[in-house]
Motif scaffolding. Structure first.
Motif, short mmCIF file in Angstrom:
data_model
loop_
_atom_site.label_atom_id
_atom_site.label_comp_id
_atom_site.label_asym_id
_atom_site.label_seq_id
_atom_site.Cartn_x
_atom_site.Cartn_y
_atom_site.Cartn_z
N PHE A 101 0.85 -1.20 0.00
CA PHE A 101 0.00 0.00 0.00
C PHE A 101 0.88 1.24 0.00
N PRO A 102 1.54 1.52 -1.12
CA PRO A 102 2.49 2.65 -1.15
C PRO A 102 1.87 4.00 -0.78
N GLU A 103 0.57 4.13 -0.95
CA GLU A 103 -0.09 5.39 -0.60
C GLU A 103 -0.07 5.65 0.91
N GLU A 104 0.22 4.63 1.71
CA GLU A 104 0.26 4.78 3.16
C GLU A 104 1.65 5.12 3.69
N ARG A 105 2.65 5.11 2.84
CA ARG A 105 4.01 5.37 3.29
C ARG A 105 4.15 6.72 3.97
N GLU A 106 3.61 7.74 3.35
CA GLU A 106 3.74 9.09 3.90
C GLU A 106 3.13 9.18 5.30
N LEU A 107 2.01 8.49 5.50
CA LEU A 107 1.36 8.50 6.81
C LEU A 107 2.28 7.93 7.88
N ILE A 108 3.02 6.90 7.53
CA ILE A 108 3.94 6.28 8.48
C ILE A 108 5.14 7.19 8.75
N PHE A 109 5.73 7.69 7.69
CA PHE A 109 6.99 8.40 7.84
C PHE A 109 6.84 9.86 8.27
N SER A 110 5.68 10.45 8.07
CA SER A 110 5.52 11.86 8.44
C SER A 110 4.72 12.06 9.73
N SER A 111 4.22 10.99 10.30
CA SER A 111 3.39 11.09 11.49
C SER A 111 4.20 11.54 12.71
N ASP A 112 3.69 12.54 13.40
CA ASP A 112 4.31 12.97 14.65
C ASP A 112 4.20 11.91 15.73
N GLU A 113 3.25 11.01 15.55
CA GLU A 113 3.04 9.96 16.54
C GLU A 113 4.25 9.02 16.66
N TYR A 114 5.01 8.93 15.59
CA TYR A 114 6.12 7.98 15.58
C TYR A 114 7.49 8.67 15.65
N VAL A 115 7.54 9.88 16.19
CA VAL A 115 8.80 10.62 16.30
C VAL A 115 9.85 9.79 17.02
N ALA A 116 9.47 9.12 18.08
CA ALA A 116 10.43 8.32 18.86
C ALA A 116 10.99 7.16 18.05
N LEU A 117 10.25 6.72 17.05
CA LEU A 117 10.72 5.62 16.21
C LEU A 117 11.87 6.04 15.30
N ARG A 118 11.94 7.30 15.01
CA ARG A 118 12.95 7.77 14.06
C ARG A 118 14.37 7.48 14.53
N GLY A 119 14.55 7.27 15.81
CA GLY A 119 15.87 6.93 16.33
C GLY A 119 16.18 5.44 16.29
N ARG A 120 15.23 4.63 15.88
CA ARG A 120 15.42 3.18 15.85
C ARG A 120 15.87 2.73 14.48
N ASP A 121 16.81 1.79 14.46
CA ASP A 121 17.34 1.28 13.20
C ASP A 121 16.24 0.71 12.30
N GLU A 122 15.29 -0.03 12.91
CA GLU A 122 14.23 -0.66 12.12
C GLU A 122 13.44 0.38 11.32
N PHE A 123 13.12 1.49 11.97
CA PHE A 123 12.33 2.52 11.32
C PHE A 123 13.17 3.27 10.28
N ARG A 124 14.40 3.57 10.63
CA ARG A 124 15.27 4.25 9.66
C ARG A 124 15.46 3.41 8.41
N GLN A 125 15.61 2.09 8.58
CA GLN A 125 15.77 1.21 7.43
C GLN A 125 14.53 1.27 6.53
N LEU A 126 13.36 1.23 7.15
CA LEU A 126 12.11 1.34 6.38
C LEU A 126 12.06 2.67 5.63
N GLU A 127 12.37 3.73 6.34
CA GLU A 127 12.31 5.05 5.73
C GLU A 127 13.30 5.18 4.58
N GLU A 128 14.50 4.69 4.77
CA GLU A 128 15.50 4.74 3.70
C GLU A 128 15.05 3.93 2.49
N GLN A 129 14.41 2.82 2.75
CA GLN A 129 13.98 1.93 1.68
C GLN A 129 12.78 2.48 0.90
N TYR A 130 11.85 3.16 1.61
CA TYR A 130 10.59 3.50 0.97
C TYR A 130 10.22 4.98 0.92
#
Length: 133
Positions: A101-130
């Motif tokens: 569901f590529p249309e949902e990528r922006e919701l994941i990566f731009s959400s303020d709700e997940y700010v704390a995730l941005r410091g985690r490798d798992e999330f950074r890998q997803l963001e770099e990939q997509y």
């Protein structure tokens, strides 16, 4: 009790925020009709409100299996896995969502709700990939 009465009972309890009392009611609804995604979704909401986030994620995943296109379910799976600190499964589910569901990528990566995730490798890998696709 008829199925309509029990659904009304769950709606009333959840509206009042009486999640502990609502839990066995939604469980009975699921036992009667386990193929309804909305019931699994409501079960997940109830569990989330009781701060049982891993169980909530499991319920939302079941709802997703029954209705794979509902972005509200996707959000709740992702959120519950985050709150449960199940970062491995969050990474796996996030990867699936970003691929399917590529249309949902922006919701994941731009959400303020997940700010704390941005410091985690798992999330950074997803963001770099997509994020820029």
């Amino acid at each position: 009790m008829s199925i309509m009465n029990i659904i009304e009972q769950y709606a009333s309890l959840s509206k009042a925020g009486r999640w502990g009392e609502a839990l066995p009611v939604i469980q009975e609804i699921i036992e009667r009709s386990p193929q309804i995604d909305t019931s699994w979704f409501n079960y997940g909401v109830c569990l989330d409100e009781l701060e049982r986030h891993q169980e909530a994620a499991d319920a939302f995943i079941r709802a997703h299996e029954l209705n794979v296109t509902d972005s509200g379910i996707h959000y709740r799976v992702f959120r519950s896995l985050y709150l449960a600190e199940d970062f491995a499964q969050l990474r796996e589910f996030g990867d699936y969502i970003c691929q399917t569901f590529p249309e949902e990528r922006e919701l994941i990566f731009s959400s303020d709700e997940y700010v704390a995730l941005r410091g985690r490798d798992e999330f950074r890998q997803l963001e770099e990939q997509y994020a820029n696709k």
